[in-house]
Design an enzyme around this catalytic site. Structure first.
Site, PDB file in Angstrom:
ATOM      1  N   SER A 182       0.658  27.973  45.871  1.00 31.86           N
ATOM      2  CA  SER A 182       1.839  28.939  46.283  1.00 31.86           C
ATOM      3  C   SER A 182       2.475  29.105  45.355  1.00 31.86           C
ATOM      4  CB  SER A 182       2.516  27.473  47.131  1.00 31.86           C
ATOM      5  OG  SER A 182       1.675  26.902  48.741  1.00 31.86           O
ATOM      6  N   ARG A 205       2.944  34.339  37.830  1.00 31.42           N
ATOM      7  CA  ARG A 205       4.163  34.387  36.888  1.00 31.42           C
ATOM      8  C   ARG A 205       4.437  33.513  38.403  1.00 31.42           C
ATOM      9  NH1 ARG A 205       4.613  38.513  39.470  1.00 31.42           N
ATOM     10  NH2 ARG A 205       4.510  38.585  41.996  1.00 31.42           N
ATOM     11  N   ASP A 236      -1.249  29.659  50.045  1.00 32.83           N
ATOM     12  CA  ASP A 236      -0.108  28.803  51.291  1.00 32.83           C
ATOM     13  C   ASP A 236      -0.679  29.943  52.256  1.00 32.83           C
ATOM     14  OD1 ASP A 236       1.846  30.037  50.291  1.00 32.83           O
ATOM     15  OD2 ASP A 236       2.762  28.831  50.074  1.00 32.83           O
TER      16      ASP A 236
HETATM   17  C1  BGC Z   1       4.928  32.798  45.685  1.00 30.16           C
HETATM   18  C2  BGC Z   1       3.536  32.560  46.999  1.00 30.16           C
HETATM   19  C3  BGC Z   1       4.250  31.712  48.532  1.00 30.16           C
HETATM   20  C4  BGC Z   1       5.034  32.138  48.646  1.00 30.16           C
HETATM   21  C5  BGC Z   1       5.639  30.994  49.976  1.00 30.16           C
HETATM   22  C6  BGC Z   1       6.195  32.381  46.641  1.00 30.16           C
HETATM   23  O1  BGC Z   1       7.309  31.967  46.516  1.00 30.16           O
HETATM   24  O2  BGC Z   1       5.261  33.262  44.987  1.00 30.16           O
HETATM   25  O3  BGC Z   1       2.601  32.702  46.156  1.00 30.16           O
HETATM   26  O4  BGC Z   1       3.021  31.944  49.197  1.00 30.16           O
HETATM   27  O5  BGC Z   1       6.359  31.213  47.727  1.00 30.16           O
HETATM   28  O6  BGC Z   1       5.341  29.501  49.455  1.00 30.16           O
END
Ligand code: BGC
Length: 531
Positions: A173, A188, A226
């Protein structure tokens, strides 16, 4: 000039008119005027929401045009939605902001007639892991996986030989550039993670080398965000699903983007002639007129250039103190990790001005310096500690219906060692509301922009995450803001609605792993590598 809506008129009015909370006590004049000032800073009017959406639409478009846009619009290589007939045994792991979940999906299908079982174990991520090293991270994950395999008697049933491994889907995620579905370069860290040696690297290569070192009999088939997992898992049972969105520790959404060659719908997607032909074949075989690919927007990074977001001094402070200042500007104003921290920073400012918790704060320095000894003894040092207050605290005090707000008093006592007066409770409840309402209204902007760009006029946004699930008023506030943006009036009856996602982290990625293997068997290996 856009017409002034009734909500904008209310916006210039008193904060009391907008609050949904029942009132308990009058605020003394200085707290009342502090609240008015905060309301001016935090309330996002309909007109402002529309400005934000206009800019959002541009950034989403730029992300599809070229790599390196502010909102990355990451290609996922998940083509089309699941058929619902995918079967087999799949492992899924989900590295979220707070937990690592390992899950086994077994059986066929996952719709109303599907027969599958899900077995899941949750491992809490140690707080120190977030700032550790790549080696610590992968060791923690592979240890959890090894424990899960052995606890479920799976270790002996599979071997490390290529055709005898258990297929594994990885929900990661965080923003990753995916040249293939089974690979991802971390762009990042977000959500307060700061693990050395992973940014700019292929996380699947690092993971695979740890899997090999431990001789784990699994085959990493796909890496999935996710949001994509939530969308695919939900679309299966609910064909009206148009997007998957997470409103949790972080915030983000994914949707299905049509892949049109001329004029290019995704200009940055460079496919060879034979790959376009394979896509046509895939469309015919799966009954899609135009094949679609899930796009992980990563819109938490919206407006990092701060052109349109209504940032307050408290948002600036959250950003400054974060491991990645200047990044995830939108997420830092709207996601669960940050709402409690914004609340805390407002309180700290008011304590320093001797407007709040005066019984506790006589010796807190006005110039923002260290707390004095006396104040520490009184418990204010708790409030000084970053991230002491989480989103659960905010929703609990906003939703408190106990007599005299007993629950709120208990929470202040337990978490912050404070005993607020009646007006202080009143003030904090309204502040919690103000911050949560702003978050929900901002969250509506991302989905509005996706729908406007894609011409989506109706459907369900499968939502997951602690804010969406645990904050009872979030969905309604989100819907109201969407209605204002799209000129529907009350968005709660609108044609685009938030629904609760199926457990995206487990089912979604397991289904995507199955879809990927089936697609490989059909010979459509776009975004899959050669073997
Ligand atoms: C991440 C995403 C993720 C979202 C929810 C963000 O900080 O960069 O990739 O989908 O959080 O979990």
């Amino acid at each position: 000039m856009p017409p002034i809506s009734s909500l904008d008129l209310v916006a210039s009015d008193s904060w009391r008119q907008r609050s949904e909370l029942s009132s308990m006590a009058d605020l003394p004049p200085d707290l009342d005027s502090a609240m008015s000032a905060l309301d001016q800073q935090f309330w996002v009017s309909t007109a402002k929401l529309k400005d934000i959406v206009a800019r959002f639409r541009e950034e989403l478009k730029e992300g599809l045009e070229k790599e390196g846009g502010n909102i990355p619009m990451n290609l996922s290589w998940v083509l089309g939605l699941s058929s619902g007939r995918e079967k087999g045994r799949f492992l899924a792991i989900d590295l979220g902001g707070t937990n690592l979940r390992v899950c086994l999906k077994d059986g066929s299908g996952h719709g109303p007639n599907g027969k599958h079982t899900l077995t899941q174990t949750k491992y809490t991520l140690p707080a120190t892991l977030k700032t550790s090293s790549a080696d610590h991270l992968w060791t923690f994950i592979t240890d959890a996986l090894a424990t899960f395999l052995s606890d479920h008697n799976l270790s002996d049933k599979y071997t490390t030989a290529p055709s005898h491994r258990l297929p594994l889907g990885f929900t990661f995620s965080y923003p990753a550039t995916q040249h293939r579905i089974d690979h991802g370069i971390l762009q990042r860290w977000t959500k307060g993670f700061d693990i050395a040696g992973v940014e700019g690297e292929d996380v699947t290569a690092q993971f695979r080398s740890h899997l090999a070192a431990k001789n784990l009999p699994v085959d990493l088939v796909c890496l999935v965000n996710d949001t994509v997992g939530a969308m695919i898992a939900s679309a299966y049972n609910d064909p009206q699903t148009i997007a998957g969105a997470i409103f949790g520790t972080g915030c983000n959404a994914a949707y299905m983007q049509s892949l049109v060659r001329e004029p290019a719908s995704v200009p940055k997607l460079e496919l060879r002639e034979d790959e376009w032909e394979a896509l046509d074949r895939e469309g015919k075989q799966t009954g899609q007129e135009t094949v679609k690919m899930a796009i992980n927007c990563e819109y938490g990074a919206f407006d990092n250039a701060l052109r349109v977001l209504p940032r307050t001094e408290f948002d600036d402070a959250v950003d400054r103190e974060s491991p990645r200042p200047g990044e995830q500007a939108f997420e830092k104003m709207s996601a669960g990790l940050y709402l409690g921290e914004i609340f805390r920073l407002v309180l700290v400012g008011l304590v320093r001005r001797e407007l709040l918790f005066t019984q506790n704060s006589k010796s807190m320095s006005k110039d923002g310096g260290e707390l004095g000894k006396e104040a520490e003894e009184r418990g204010l040092e708790k409030l000084k500690k970053p991230y002491t207050i989480d989103t659960g605290f905010l929703s609990a005090i906003e939703d408190d219906e106990s007599p005299q707000f007993r629950q709120t008093r208990d929470l202040f006592n337990k978490i912050l060692h404070l005993s607020p007066s009646d007006p202080e409770i009143e003030f904090c409840r309204r502040l919690a509301e103000l911050i949560a309402v702003r978050g929900a209204r901002l969250c509506a902007c991302g989905i509005a922009a996706i729908c406007l760009n894609e011409g989506i006029q109706q459907g369900h946004v499968a939502a997951d995450g602690s804010v969406a699930n645990k904050h009872p008023k979030f969905k309604r506030r989100w819907a109201e803001a969407l209605g204002e943006i799209l000129d529907w009036g009350d968005g709660n009856d609108g044609p685009i609605r938030l629904t609760s996602a199926e457990d995206g982290s487990g089912v979604g990625v397991a289904v995507i792993a199955a879809m990927t293997l089936e697609r490989a068997q059909r010979g459509v290996r776009i975004g899959m590598g050669e073997s």
